[in-house]
Structure formats: structure tokens, C-alpha cells
Design an enzyme around this catalytic site. Sequence first.
Site, PDB file in Angstrom:
ATOM      1  N   HIS A   1      38.559 -79.534  10.480  1.00 40.93           N
ATOM      2  CA  HIS A   1      38.336 -79.984   9.094  1.00 40.93           C
ATOM      3  C   HIS A   1      39.664 -80.191   8.393  1.00 40.93           C
ATOM      4  O   HIS A   1      40.083 -79.331   7.626  1.00 40.93           O
ATOM      5  CB  HIS A   1      37.501 -78.956   8.330  1.00 40.93           C
ATOM      6  CG  HIS A   1      36.899 -79.481   7.075  1.00 40.93           C
ATOM      7  ND1 HIS A   1      37.497 -79.367   5.835  1.00 40.93           N
ATOM      8  CD2 HIS A   1      35.733 -80.128   6.857  1.00 40.93           C
ATOM      9  CE1 HIS A   1      36.716 -79.892   4.910  1.00 40.93           C
ATOM     10  NE2 HIS A   1      35.641 -80.362   5.502  1.00 40.93           N
ATOM     11  N   PHE A   2      40.378 -81.157   8.575  1.00 43.64           N
ATOM     12  CA  PHE A   2      40.206 -82.306   9.458  1.00 43.64           C
ATOM     13  C   PHE A   2      41.438 -82.372  10.342  1.00 43.64           C
ATOM     14  O   PHE A   2      42.538 -82.107   9.856  1.00 43.64           O
ATOM     15  CB  PHE A   2      40.096 -83.587   8.632  1.00 43.64           C
ATOM     16  CG  PHE A   2      38.893 -83.623   7.735  1.00 43.64           C
ATOM     17  CD1 PHE A   2      37.659 -84.016   8.245  1.00 43.64           C
ATOM     18  CD2 PHE A   2      38.979 -83.252   6.410  1.00 43.64           C
ATOM     19  CE1 PHE A   2      36.541 -84.071   7.418  1.00 43.64           C
ATOM     20  CE2 PHE A   2      37.859 -83.301   5.576  1.00 43.64           C
ATOM     21  CZ  PHE A   2      36.641 -83.698   6.083  1.00 43.64           C
TER      22      PHE A   2
END
Length: 145
Positions: free
Chosen positions: A53-54
Site C-alpha cells: 500500500h502502495f
Amino acid sequence: MDIAFPCGKEGVEALLPHRAPFVWVSRILACEPGVGIVAELDVDPGLPLFQGHFPGHPVLPGVIIMEALAQAASCCVLAARGQEGAIGFLTGIDGAKFRRQVVPGDTVRLEAIIAKSSRRMCVAEVKATVDGQVAASAVQKYVLA
């Protein structure tokens, strides 16, 4: 149990039933039990969630920021009631706004004002900031089991 404020991780864990890896309050800076709290979360760059993420642009998920705010508010309520370690459940989040991304290495200031508190239900106005900038805000509702 009488917990003195400010306090570190030990005081937080004396109040909350949560344990690693799901404690999202690093320390409590100030607390007037049942009224309001100011706490902090140190965002550890080594958290495994940042791998997904991410990738290449790690951001702390908004749901984790909301959880951190709920945990801080719960510390305030549990300290007032002498119910350290009681389990509370988040039952509602109204008007949530996300204004600034929280990234690895940030220190998030968690603030909650207890707007209503009855035997089982609590309502808190919450705000998360980083370096004085609002990252998230909402009105949260909780029920104590």
C-alpha cells in the site's frame, strides 16, 4: 488502576485490550479522562503493509488512521470509567475527511474530544494531524461490550 499522564506504550497497553501488531497509539501526551485526549502514533517505516500500500509510494491507509483515532478516544473513555482493558467496538464514522497522506516516518498527532458518553455508547470528535496539517477528521461512535 490509576494511570498517570503523559504515558508511553505501557500506559497505552494498560488501557487498551489491543496488542501488537494492532496497537496504533505510541504514547499519550495529555488526557483528561472522559473529556479529551492528545496522543501520538509513530508510523514505523518497517510496517509490512507498506509493501502493498502502495509499492513505490507507501501511504498509511485511512482505515488505520481512523482506528488509531478510535484507540486514542477509547483510552480517554476507559480511563474515566475505570474499565481498563474493556473491549469497545467502532459502530460508526460520520463525516470522515482525509486531507493529507500519512507516510512512513511521520508522527501523527491524535486528538479526540468526547462529545457524548453514556453507559454503553460514546461519541467522539476526532482529528489526526501531521506537522500541524490535518490528515483526517471525523465523528466516531463506539459501543462498549
